[in-house]
Design a protein around this motif. Sequence first.
Motif, PDB file in Angstrom:
ATOM      1  N   ASN A  59      18.571  61.581   1.893  1.00  0.00           N
ATOM      2  CA  ASN A  59      19.963  61.759   1.472  1.00  0.00           C
ATOM      3  C   ASN A  59      20.919  61.695   2.652  1.00  0.00           C
ATOM      4  O   ASN A  59      21.968  61.073   2.600  1.00  0.00           O
ATOM      5  CB  ASN A  59      20.118  63.118   0.796  1.00  0.00           C
ATOM      6  N   LYS A  60      20.521  62.373   3.714  1.00  0.00           N
ATOM      7  CA  LYS A  60      21.381  62.405   4.890  1.00  0.00           C
ATOM      8  C   LYS A  60      21.561  61.000   5.448  1.00  0.00           C
ATOM      9  O   LYS A  60      22.651  60.609   5.850  1.00  0.00           O
ATOM     10  CB  LYS A  60      20.789  63.318   5.967  1.00  0.00           C
ATOM     11  N   LYS A 114      21.414  58.307   3.779  1.00  0.00           N
ATOM     12  CA  LYS A 114      22.234  57.558   2.850  1.00  0.00           C
ATOM     13  C   LYS A 114      23.716  57.725   3.201  1.00  0.00           C
ATOM     14  O   LYS A 114      24.508  56.795   3.117  1.00  0.00           O
ATOM     15  CB  LYS A 114      21.959  58.046   1.422  1.00  0.00           C
ATOM     16  N   TYR A 115      24.092  58.949   3.599  1.00  0.00           N
ATOM     17  CA  TYR A 115      25.493  59.202   3.948  1.00  0.00           C
ATOM     18  C   TYR A 115      25.747  59.012   5.431  1.00  0.00           C
ATOM     19  O   TYR A 115      26.770  59.414   5.955  1.00  0.00           O
ATOM     20  CB  TYR A 115      25.883  60.609   3.523  1.00  0.00           C
ATOM     21  N   PHE A 157      24.646  60.577   7.924  1.00  0.00           N
ATOM     22  CA  PHE A 157      24.757  61.779   8.739  1.00  0.00           C
ATOM     23  C   PHE A 157      23.747  61.663   9.861  1.00  0.00           C
ATOM     24  O   PHE A 157      22.780  60.913   9.768  1.00  0.00           O
ATOM     25  CB  PHE A 157      24.410  63.029   7.922  1.00  0.00           C
ATOM     26  N   PHE A 159      17.489  79.536  -3.239  1.00  0.00           N
ATOM     27  CA  PHE A 159      18.158  78.596  -4.140  1.00  0.00           C
ATOM     28  C   PHE A 159      19.568  79.096  -4.482  1.00  0.00           C
ATOM     29  O   PHE A 159      20.547  78.354  -4.396  1.00  0.00           O
ATOM     30  CB  PHE A 159      17.330  78.437  -5.419  1.00  0.00           C
ATOM     31  N   ARG A 211      22.347  76.634  -3.131  1.00  0.00           N
ATOM     32  CA  ARG A 211      22.596  75.568  -4.071  1.00  0.00           C
ATOM     33  C   ARG A 211      23.571  75.903  -5.201  1.00  0.00           C
ATOM     34  O   ARG A 211      23.931  75.018  -5.970  1.00  0.00           O
ATOM     35  CB  ARG A 211      21.263  75.099  -4.696  1.00  0.00           C
ATOM     36  N   THR A 212      23.982  77.157  -5.324  1.00  0.00           N
ATOM     37  CA  THR A 212      24.803  77.499  -6.487  1.00  0.00           C
ATOM     38  C   THR A 212      26.237  77.861  -6.102  1.00  0.00           C
ATOM     39  O   THR A 212      26.543  78.155  -4.943  1.00  0.00           O
ATOM     40  CB  THR A 212      24.210  78.700  -7.254  1.00  0.00           C
ATOM     41  N   VAL A 213      27.097  77.814  -7.111  1.00  0.00           N
ATOM     42  CA  VAL A 213      28.499  78.195  -6.932  1.00  0.00           C
ATOM     43  C   VAL A 213      28.580  79.656  -6.495  1.00  0.00           C
ATOM     44  O   VAL A 213      29.339  80.011  -5.595  1.00  0.00           O
ATOM     45  CB  VAL A 213      29.268  77.982  -8.253  1.00  0.00           C
ATOM     46  N   ARG A 225      27.942  79.962  -2.822  1.00  0.00           N
ATOM     47  CA  ARG A 225      29.113  79.532  -2.065  1.00  0.00           C
ATOM     48  C   ARG A 225      30.177  80.617  -2.029  1.00  0.00           C
ATOM     49  O   ARG A 225      30.794  80.889  -1.001  1.00  0.00           O
ATOM     50  CB  ARG A 225      29.721  78.286  -2.699  1.00  0.00           C
ATOM     51  N   TYR A 243      29.298  83.433   0.424  1.00  0.00           N
ATOM     52  CA  TYR A 243      29.543  83.099   1.833  1.00  0.00           C
ATOM     53  C   TYR A 243      31.034  82.933   2.116  1.00  0.00           C
ATOM     54  O   TYR A 243      31.510  83.247   3.200  1.00  0.00           O
ATOM     55  CB  TYR A 243      28.746  81.856   2.251  1.00  0.00           C
ATOM     56  N   ALA A 244      31.786  82.452   1.122  1.00  0.00           N
ATOM     57  CA  ALA A 244      33.235  82.310   1.304  1.00  0.00           C
ATOM     58  C   ALA A 244      33.870  83.683   1.488  1.00  0.00           C
ATOM     59  O   ALA A 244      34.679  83.894   2.398  1.00  0.00           O
ATOM     60  CB  ALA A 244      33.850  81.587   0.104  1.00  0.00           C
ATOM     61  N   VAL A 289      27.696  84.638   7.808  1.00  0.00           N
ATOM     62  CA  VAL A 289      26.579  83.957   8.461  1.00  0.00           C
ATOM     63  C   VAL A 289      25.295  84.736   8.230  1.00  0.00           C
ATOM     64  O   VAL A 289      25.267  85.954   8.394  1.00  0.00           O
ATOM     65  CB  VAL A 289      26.828  83.844   9.980  1.00  0.00           C
ATOM     66  N   PHE A 333      37.780  78.306   5.905  1.00  0.00           N
ATOM     67  CA  PHE A 333      36.562  79.000   6.301  1.00  0.00           C
ATOM     68  C   PHE A 333      36.083  78.297   7.560  1.00  0.00           C
ATOM     69  O   PHE A 333      35.404  77.278   7.497  1.00  0.00           O
ATOM     70  CB  PHE A 333      35.530  78.937   5.184  1.00  0.00           C
ATOM     71  N   GLN A 390      32.510  77.256   8.304  1.00  0.00           N
ATOM     72  CA  GLN A 390      31.836  76.371   7.361  1.00  0.00           C
ATOM     73  C   GLN A 390      32.269  74.922   7.590  1.00  0.00           C
ATOM     74  O   GLN A 390      33.234  74.658   8.285  1.00  0.00           O
ATOM     75  CB  GLN A 390      32.143  76.806   5.926  1.00  0.00           C
ATOM     76  N   LEU A 420      34.873  74.473  -7.121  1.00  0.00           N
ATOM     77  CA  LEU A 420      33.436  74.187  -7.144  1.00  0.00           C
ATOM     78  C   LEU A 420      32.985  73.703  -8.516  1.00  0.00           C
ATOM     79  O   LEU A 420      31.964  73.047  -8.647  1.00  0.00           O
ATOM     80  CB  LEU A 420      32.646  75.432  -6.728  1.00  0.00           C
ATOM     81  N   GLY A 456      26.662  75.977 -12.829  1.00  0.00           N
ATOM     82  CA  GLY A 456      26.544  76.850 -11.662  1.00  0.00           C
ATOM     83  C   GLY A 456      25.737  76.310 -10.506  1.00  0.00           C
ATOM     84  O   GLY A 456      25.682  76.921  -9.453  1.00  0.00           O
ATOM     85  N   VAL A 457      25.092  75.154 -10.683  1.00  0.00           N
ATOM     86  CA  VAL A 457      24.305  74.581  -9.593  1.00  0.00           C
ATOM     87  C   VAL A 457      25.090  73.426  -8.966  1.00  0.00           C
ATOM     88  O   VAL A 457      25.557  72.537  -9.673  1.00  0.00           O
ATOM     89  CB  VAL A 457      22.937  74.081 -10.093  1.00  0.00           C
ATOM     90  N   ILE A 458      25.196  73.485  -7.664  1.00  0.00           N
ATOM     91  CA  ILE A 458      26.000  72.494  -6.968  1.00  0.00           C
ATOM     92  C   ILE A 458      25.257  71.171  -6.832  1.00  0.00           C
ATOM     93  O   ILE A 458      24.069  71.149  -6.494  1.00  0.00           O
ATOM     94  CB  ILE A 458      26.398  73.020  -5.574  1.00  0.00           C
ATOM     95  N   SER A 479      31.519  63.553  10.684  1.00  0.00           N
ATOM     96  CA  SER A 479      31.058  63.518   9.300  1.00  0.00           C
ATOM     97  C   SER A 479      31.596  64.738   8.577  1.00  0.00           C
ATOM     98  O   SER A 479      32.189  65.624   9.192  1.00  0.00           O
ATOM     99  CB  SER A 479      29.532  63.517   9.240  1.00  0.00           C
TER     100      SER A 479
END
Lengths: 406, 506
Positions: free
Chosen positions: A215-216, A218-219, A221, A269, A273-275, A278, A281-282, A353, B356, B359, B370, B377-379, B401
């Motif tokens: 994936n990385k 592909k973009y 990165f 996970f 990976r989930t809202v 996020r 951490y926000a 963090v 942030f 981040q 989001l 709920g899964v990103i 990037s």
Amino acid sequence: MELNRKPEAVTAGTPAGFFQEARTLIKENIREYGMYIALFVIMITFTIMTDGLFMSSRNISNLLDATGYIAVLAVGMTLVIVIRQIDLSVGFAAGFLGAIAAILLTQAGVSMYITIPIILVLGAVLGLINGVLIAKIGIPSFVATLAGMLVFRGALLQITEKTGTIIIKDEHFNAIGNGFIPSIVEVNGLHLLSLVLGLLCIVLYVLSEISTRRNKLKYEFEVISKPIFALKLVFVSAIIAYITWILAQYNGFSWTVVIMLLVVVVYHFLTTRTVLGRHIYAVGSNPEAAHLSGINVKKITYIVFGSMGMLAALSGILFTSRLQSATTTAGTLFELDAIAAAYIGGVSSAGGVGKVTGAIIGAIVMASLSSGMNLLGVGISYQYMIRGGVLAAAVIFDVMTRKKRG
Amino acid sequence: MSENILGMRQISKEFTGVKALASVNFKVKKGEIHCLVGENGAGKSTLMKVLSGVYPYGTYEGDIVFEGAVQQFHKITDSVKAGIVIIYQELALFPDLTVYENIFAGNEVKRGKLVDWNRTIVNAKDMLRKVKLNINPETLVKDLGVGKQQLVEIAKALSKDVKLLILDEPTAALNEDDSENLLQLLRELKTQGITCIMISHKLKEVISIADSATVLRDGQTICTLDGSKGEITENAIIKHMVGREINDIYPKRPNPSIGEDVLELRNWSAFDPQLGRHVAKNVNFHVRKGEIVGIAGLMGSGRTELALSIFGNPKAYKLQGELVLEGVPRKFAHTSDAIGAGIAYVTEDRKGNGLFLAQDIKSNITAAHLRGISTSGVINDNEEVKIASEYKNSMHIKAPSVIQLVGKLSGGNQQKVSLGKWLFVGPKLLILDEPTRGIDVGAKFEIYTIMNKLISEGMSIIMISSELGEVLGMSDRVYVMAEGEIKGELSIAEADQEKIMQLATQ
């Protein structure tokens, strides 16, 4: 993939380029790798000093089982610290909830399959109360959870006062902390199901790493070069294989290890990976900006403390089951062990963090130190001092490396 | 005439590449009240910080001559020892300590090594008498109003044998009675031989009290006006304050097609329970589809507070009045409600409460929406990278990037990330608070271009700005705010720098 080769791949073919990349990689990720290197060094040192006893199947199996109840707390504590709070109540909450479980199982005669969900929900509710005190009423988390710690300690004494230690005879329940997963078939004295599980872990790990890298690319990165990537895969796979091999020689994976792995996988996970992850951490990295981004900071605080409470309940279940009884002092200092594990695992009190996987490694580092020193017959007084020193060193290292990069 | 107590000669001060002061000359006569005026960012506060040793000797160029001798202040206590005391707009009092403890904080009355509290109280009473403040010195400072707190600050300055008293916008937070009271006290202190420098944005005050007034603009001394010659008039001050040529270039846009009202505020007030006063008072205004409405005013005039009160009220002000969005009266309980209704707010303080910093770019761009990149709920990581890359390319965010940490970007690129985050929400009404503060000319132009594109697509923009050039160059209509009130509305045809400044300094 070949089309997307980055310029660095040109030098990566030569040995000099390989070492140069390895060096910069270590330099840039020193905080994260440092933790693994430290664990590695600790394990090797103890293995040499104990003539291999440390790395014996039995010891490793015991060590991981002894890590379980602290590791699940450390996972929850990492999230609590990520949102700039602390929870001191979890130790005695675990002790108290473990005792309630014992009472339900013995005196009330409730089945373990009903007891466990009840205890987990009760834990979540207790955590939620902490969350409300902190987010809604505005009590500093240190004070609110200190109060909780005292209350739970008293409650634990209260319910174990008449009976003293409550012995649990339910074999299924006790298996959580002492039993092992069924082997199905033993091949040359090796635990087959454990081998299969270990292999599955390796396959999943390799596949997920390859797909991430693809994936990385592909973009476009930046990615690590192929030789280093291959080396990393081989190295990590070898470690998983070795641990599986060691455990399979004894009794295989214990239920505690399986539960611990499940908690890590679910929380990893959730956080990556989930809202919800996020949002957590926000809130941790900038609460004001989070609020202005439409994130409900209070709700996140409730959820994080609720999850902490639930994990405290799980920790209580693991510990009670391991001892096959609820004692009057269960849970003493668990909270501080969990906080120490989280900090060794790289969480920052400045917020935003910290990784769930780090917390587990932190817990294993602490457990390895205890186990190794016990084997060597180091006095308990020195053990505390050495563990304190390691914690301080980990945080000093963290602060120094952050400063250097900042 | 009397001699100069202070002469600042050829003072220059630079902040990492930005010249805040360029060869400023500033003289103050003994025993006068000297006002320092200028727009936000003209260099007034910087000059006073150089004088009081906040920026120590050696970090600036030029000389400070105080009472006939060249001074080298290495720290604040050096300037205090010489008799220079500065009182900041945000008062530096300890709210939970008593008045007498505050007056002598850092300057304790001692007997031997110990504090002599009895004598402290007696001395504090003396000082309070001097500032005509009739209160018990054992009162806690937090129980006093802002006006009385200001007087305690002055009492504290007097306790240090002050010769030159500097006040930074002392009346900004005061009501009229308290302001008049304070000005009267300054006049009395003058008769006792205390020289005073006052920074103020309220020109009426300046005219009533100043013996002389110096105008700063863009880090340079423009002129010093002499009150005894009748030179201090509103027109003269404004003319010198805004006399800058507007040579920033603003991108042209096709004639706007302005539609219906998107937002209307009716008798809108916001009361801040923490400050104990209204931060927005009786505001009536409207924004139409496809227009840029500028809100001009000086710092502290209530523009940001007004924006926040519209945007889901995160500071929990007590609100009154009506907010009508596309014809429907609305009440927002949380910022998420305002965002859901189609309002976005790009903060003035991108590092403090916008981004942030720890981040990466993609997480910042998607942080407020989001839902747009997730299913149950899964990103979806791929979707996130794709969208973030689109914004990175279309807004010319310069970074290797989208997984680059935002803390490592330049101010202009950070501002673009901040803007991109809110564009991804897809708002109808975009509130931009100081959209180009602290960013270079090239990035400014790019942000203006984006703004023009957005309104041509039917978005409405409220632009809060302290830069008059920007307000005049970008707005279709201008409201001017001061003291939490809308002091006037100007069409872009009638608006000019003088008119705006006149309304902003009422």
